[in-house]
Scaffold this motif. Structure first.
Motif, PDB file in Angstrom:
ATOM      1  N   ARG A 133       0.821  -1.103  -0.088  1.00 45.45           N
ATOM      2  CA  ARG A 133      -0.236  -0.050   0.000  1.00 45.45           C
ATOM      3  C   ARG A 133       0.754   1.245  -0.055  1.00 45.45           C
ATOM      4  O   ARG A 133       1.976   1.151   0.432  1.00 45.45           O
ATOM      5  CB  ARG A 133      -1.036   0.085   1.232  1.00 45.45           C
ATOM      6  N   SER A 134       0.470   2.359  -0.554  1.00 47.26           N
ATOM      7  CA  SER A 134       0.965   3.550  -0.490  1.00 47.26           C
ATOM      8  C   SER A 134       0.401   4.358   0.748  1.00 47.26           C
ATOM      9  O   SER A 134      -0.584   4.713   0.811  1.00 47.26           O
ATOM     10  CB  SER A 134       0.748   4.302  -1.847  1.00 47.26           C
ATOM     11  N   VAL A 135       1.154   5.042   1.438  1.00 45.97           N
ATOM     12  CA  VAL A 135       0.835   5.800   2.559  1.00 45.97           C
ATOM     13  C   VAL A 135       0.065   7.103   1.901  1.00 45.97           C
ATOM     14  O   VAL A 135      -0.970   7.640   2.360  1.00 45.97           O
ATOM     15  CB  VAL A 135       2.130   6.492   3.280  1.00 45.97           C
ATOM     16  N   GLN A 182      -0.628  -6.759  12.492  1.00 47.68           N
ATOM     17  CA  GLN A 182      -0.159  -7.997  13.206  1.00 47.68           C
ATOM     18  C   GLN A 182       1.770  -7.867  12.825  1.00 47.68           C
ATOM     19  O   GLN A 182       2.416  -8.104  13.822  1.00 47.68           O
ATOM     20  CB  GLN A 182      -0.399  -9.272  12.551  1.00 47.68           C
ATOM     21  N   LYS A 183       1.935  -7.466  11.750  1.00 48.71           N
ATOM     22  CA  LYS A 183       3.405  -7.420  11.353  1.00 48.71           C
ATOM     23  C   LYS A 183       3.944  -6.309  11.890  1.00 48.71           C
ATOM     24  O   LYS A 183       5.195  -6.459  12.298  1.00 48.71           O
ATOM     25  CB  LYS A 183       3.500  -7.643   9.912  1.00 48.71           C
ATOM     26  N   TYR A 184       3.414  -5.052  11.627  1.00 51.11           N
ATOM     27  CA  TYR A 184       4.101  -3.716  12.174  1.00 51.11           C
ATOM     28  C   TYR A 184       3.665  -3.134  13.142  1.00 51.11           C
ATOM     29  O   TYR A 184       3.890  -1.761  13.473  1.00 51.11           O
ATOM     30  CB  TYR A 184       3.883  -2.980  10.723  1.00 51.11           C
ATOM     31  N   GLY A 185       2.608  -3.734  13.862  1.00 48.67           N
ATOM     32  CA  GLY A 185       2.061  -2.993  15.031  1.00 48.67           C
ATOM     33  C   GLY A 185       2.793  -2.505  16.010  1.00 48.67           C
ATOM     34  O   GLY A 185       2.656  -1.455  16.712  1.00 48.67           O
ATOM     35  N   ARG A 186       4.065  -3.122  16.196  1.00 47.89           N
ATOM     36  CA  ARG A 186       5.099  -2.326  17.057  1.00 47.89           C
ATOM     37  C   ARG A 186       5.516  -1.216  16.655  1.00 47.89           C
ATOM     38  O   ARG A 186       6.036  -0.255  17.374  1.00 47.89           O
ATOM     39  CB  ARG A 186       6.447  -3.074  17.172  1.00 47.89           C
ATOM     40  N   TYR A 187       5.279  -0.535  15.171  1.00 44.96           N
ATOM     41  CA  TYR A 187       5.641   0.738  15.126  1.00 44.96           C
ATOM     42  C   TYR A 187       4.173   1.610  14.985  1.00 44.96           C
ATOM     43  O   TYR A 187       3.571   1.944  13.996  1.00 44.96           O
ATOM     44  CB  TYR A 187       6.008   0.818  13.322  1.00 44.96           C
ATOM     45  N   THR A 188       3.558   1.814  16.192  1.00 41.99           N
ATOM     46  CA  THR A 188       2.255   2.205  16.442  1.00 41.99           C
ATOM     47  C   THR A 188       2.218   3.688  15.717  1.00 41.99           C
ATOM     48  O   THR A 188       1.157   3.637  15.248  1.00 41.99           O
ATOM     49  CB  THR A 188       2.041   2.385  17.919  1.00 41.99           C
ATOM     50  N   SER A 189       2.689   4.463  15.724  1.00 38.55           N
ATOM     51  CA  SER A 189       2.631   5.793  15.164  1.00 38.55           C
ATOM     52  C   SER A 189       2.847   5.711  13.691  1.00 38.55           C
ATOM     53  O   SER A 189       2.275   6.654  13.169  1.00 38.55           O
ATOM     54  CB  SER A 189       3.495   6.994  15.716  1.00 38.55           C
ATOM     55  N   ILE A 190       3.331   4.869  13.223  1.00 39.52           N
ATOM     56  CA  ILE A 190       3.708   4.763  11.549  1.00 39.52           C
ATOM     57  C   ILE A 190       2.490   3.971  11.010  1.00 39.52           C
ATOM     58  O   ILE A 190       2.100   4.182   9.919  1.00 39.52           O
ATOM     59  CB  ILE A 190       4.974   4.167  11.282  1.00 39.52           C
ATOM     60  N   VAL A 191       2.372   2.544  11.596  1.00 43.31           N
ATOM     61  CA  VAL A 191       1.378   1.617  10.962  1.00 43.31           C
ATOM     62  C   VAL A 191       0.004   2.336  10.605  1.00 43.31           C
ATOM     63  O   VAL A 191      -0.621   2.040   9.713  1.00 43.31           O
ATOM     64  CB  VAL A 191       1.128   0.423  11.774  1.00 43.31           C
ATOM     65  N   GLU A 192      -0.220   3.299  11.509  1.00 44.18           N
ATOM     66  CA  GLU A 192      -1.824   3.921  11.206  1.00 44.18           C
ATOM     67  C   GLU A 192      -1.612   4.822  10.012  1.00 44.18           C
ATOM     68  O   GLU A 192      -2.850   4.716   9.483  1.00 44.18           O
ATOM     69  CB  GLU A 192      -2.155   4.867  12.526  1.00 44.18           C
TER      70      GLU A 192
END
Length: 123
Positions: free
Chosen positions: A47-49, A96-106
Motif C-alpha cells: 500500500r501507498s501511505v 499484526q506484522k508492523y504493530g510495534r511501529y504504532t505511530s507509523i502503521v496507522e
C-alpha cells in the motif's frame, strides 16, 4: 492468476521490507522503492501511505507490472488492484506484522492508503 509457491510466499511475506520496481511504458524499470509488504492468506500486498497520489503507486499504473525483491526472492509481478473486500484482512496483516511501529502503521490503515492496496501476483 498465478499462485506463489509456498517458499517464495513465506520468504516475501515475512521480510521486513520489499523493494518494488514498476515498469515504464518502454519496458524499462523505475528505480526501486522500499516499502512494507504483508501476507494475507496466500496473497501478498503493498500500500501507498500517500494513497493513489503516491509517486510509486502512480508508476504501477503504466503497465501494471514490474519486479520485486524481498526475503532473498526476486520476482517479476503483476500489480492487481485489491478489492475492497480484501481490505480488512490486509489491515489485520499490517497491524499484526508492523504493530510495534504504532505511530507509523496507522498511516497504512487510512481510507486513503486502502484505496492504493495492490495484490502482487507472480508472472
Amino acid at each position: 492468476m498465478t499462485a506463489w509457491n509456498d517458499s517464495d510466499l513465506t520468504s516475501i511475506g515475512t521480510a521486513e521490507e520489499l523493494d518494488l520496481e514498476s515498469e515504464r511504458a518502454d519496458g524499462s524499470l523505475r528505480a526501486p522503492v522500499t516499502m512494507w509488504v504483508v501476507q494475507a492468506g496466500d496473497q501478498l500486498y503493498v500500500r501507498s501511505v500517500k494513497g493513489v497520489d503516491g509517486p510509486w503507486y502512480r508508476g504501477t499504473r503504466t503497465r501494471h507490472q514490474g519486479r520485486i525483491a524481498a526475503g532473498g526472492v526476486r520476482a517479476d509481478v503483476t500489480f492487481q488492484d485489491a478489492e475492497p473486500g480484501e481490505y480488512a484482512d490486509v489491515d489485520a496483516a499490517y497491524r499484526q506484522k508492523y504493530g510495534r511501529y504504532t505511530s507509523i502503521v496507522e498511516h497504512v490503515l487510512t481510507d486513503r492508503a486502502r484505496a492504493s492496496t495492490l495484490r502482487l501476483e507472480p508472472r
